[in-house]
Enzyme design. Structure first.
Site, PDB file in Angstrom:
ATOM      1  CE  LYS A  77      -3.979  -1.902  -0.320  1.00  0.00           C
ATOM      2  NZ  LYS A  77      -4.845  -1.670  -1.475  1.00  0.00           N
TER       3      LYS A  77
HETATM    4  N1  PMP Z   1      -3.496  -8.115   1.328  1.00  0.00           N
HETATM    5  C1  PMP Z   1      -3.550  -7.183   2.290  1.00  0.00           C
HETATM    6  C2  PMP Z   1      -2.982  -7.496   3.629  1.00  0.00           C
HETATM    7  C3  PMP Z   1      -4.140  -5.947   2.031  1.00  0.00           C
HETATM    8  O1  PMP Z   1      -4.204  -5.005   2.999  1.00  0.00           O
HETATM    9  C4  PMP Z   1      -4.678  -5.698   0.748  1.00  0.00           C
HETATM   10  C5  PMP Z   1      -5.326  -4.383   0.465  1.00  0.00           C
HETATM   11  N2  PMP Z   1      -6.675  -4.274   0.811  1.00  0.00           N
HETATM   12  C6  PMP Z   1      -4.622  -6.715  -0.227  1.00  0.00           C
HETATM   13  C7  PMP Z   1      -4.004  -7.902   0.108  1.00  0.00           C
HETATM   14  C8  PMP Z   1      -5.239  -6.573  -1.587  1.00  0.00           C
HETATM   15  O2  PMP Z   1      -4.640  -5.595  -2.394  1.00  0.00           O
HETATM   16  P1  PMP Z   1      -5.529  -4.726  -3.349  1.00  0.00           P
HETATM   17  O3  PMP Z   1      -6.366  -3.820  -2.492  1.00  0.00           O
HETATM   18  O4  PMP Z   1      -4.565  -3.957  -4.180  1.00  0.00           O
HETATM   19  O5  PMP Z   1      -6.398  -5.620  -4.151  1.00  0.00           O
END
Ligand code: PMP
Length: 345
Positions: A48
């Protein structure tokens, strides 16, 4: 003569360019070569950081953010941590609405990084005024000059990964990647990375990981939003009870669902076998690899890149706690591991 001091300007210099690490033990018995893109190497310990930095810098370029501006977001924790980190360096205030499902570790960390945090009930509809979406939106509406990152509905979320994660993986594999396996929450990671990879080679297979209790897989297959698919689940940050526009469903070839229990066990196993201390969804991602391998998705020549989104330290009171595992019914008397902790009197 004075010698140069080799120091970085600030911690944000380390966002992105995370390593690709070969998985050797956990992948034993599977056909193909398996590599983890380990996003915990970002300074905020998750993927992130990439979107927080990209979206905030884009808002600066557009003249939206001014010194002292307030940045508002909904977040399961990781995005909030990254926004808080970027806000500290750039001089913004950060207000976050999180789900009560988020681990206490994550919520405390946000406060430690100077953010104001609203903890909202997890099991209410997205349009309920108590949901973390509604709470963030109303804080934004009531705070003049604030910026709402809105990661689920922000095209820049996809763009951040299109500009960084995709090119990094293409370069690290010398264009030899055959499969990408990534969890989908907002969908930004899988969509942006896939868009870039498919532009280089349309044959790269893009495999998404969804949770039981989420609508994404069924929507991908039928174009139907089925509210009957929704029920509470444990794994944080993946799967969804709505359809995010930050997911480009066209570039994803297939979704698979994994259980909370399998994901938790696999995360523990990755940490113990590879020495990479991973978060809950990294376990989900590798569990998905195993299920795809059972469906004969891979051959000896496959080069499979699996995204490990964050670090295990965020889950000490969850998947790495035997008590928590037992409360979920994941650890029974038969499979409980003997404690390795001994107190010396
Ligand atoms: N794994 C974790 C621990 C996350 O915090 C997130 C983000 N929500 C994701 C996977 C998925 O990533 P994305 O939001 O880019 O689909």
């Amino acid at each position: 003569m004075k010698k140069d001091i080799h120091a970085h300007e600030n911690i944000l210099d380390f966002v992105g360019n995370t390593p690709l690490i070969k998985l050797k033990k956990i992948s034993q018995g599977l056909k193909g070569n398996f590599y983890a893109k380990v996003e915990a190497f970002n300074p905020g310990h998750s993927s992130k950081d990439r979107i927080a930095l990209h979206i905030i810098e884009e808002a600066e370029r557009r003249g939206i953010l001014k010194p002292g501006s307030i940045i508002v977001e909904t977040t399961s924790g990781n995005t909030g941590f990254s926004i808080a980190m970027v806000s500290i360096i750039k001089g913004y205030k950060c207000i976050l609405a999180v789900s009560s499902k988020s681990s206490k570790d994550k919520i405390d960390m946000l406060q430690a990084m100077g953010a104001k945090v609203y903890v909202c009930p997890a099991n209410v509809a997205a349009d309920d005024p108590r949901s973390y979406y509604s709470v963030a939106q109303s804080i934004h509406n009531e705070t003049p000059g604030s910026v709402y990152i809105n990661q689920y509905f922000n095209e820049l979320n996809i763009d951040a990964h299109y500009q960084t994660t995709g090119p990094e993986i293409w370069e690290q594999t010398n264009g030899q990647i055959t499969h990408l396996v990534a969890c989908s929450g907002t969908g930004g990671t899988i969509s942006g990375t896939a868009r870039f990879l498919k532009e280089q080679n349309p044959n790269v297979r893009i495999l998404g990981v969804d949770a039981y209790g989420s609508v994404l897989k069924k929507f991908h297959e039928t174009n139907e939003f089925d509210a009957n698919e929704i029920y509470p689940y444990r794994v944080e940050g993946m799967g969804k009870n709505l359809i995010p526009t930050a997911t480009d469903f066209k570039v994803i070839d297939e979704f698979i669902k994994v259980t909370d229990e399998d994901a938790a066990y696999t995360a523990r196993e990755i940490s113990k076998t590879e020495g990479i201390f991973v978060g809950y969804t990294s376990g989900a991602a590798f569990q998905a690899v195993r299920q795809f391998a059972n469906e004969e998705e891979f051959t000896e020549d496959s080069n499979v890149v699996v995204i490990f989104p964050d670090h295990g330290s965020r889950y000490m009171s969850k998947i790495y706690s035997d008590d928590w595992m037992r409360e979920q019914g994941f650890l029974t008397n038969e499979n409980v591991t003997e404690s390795q902790i001994q107190y010396v009197e």
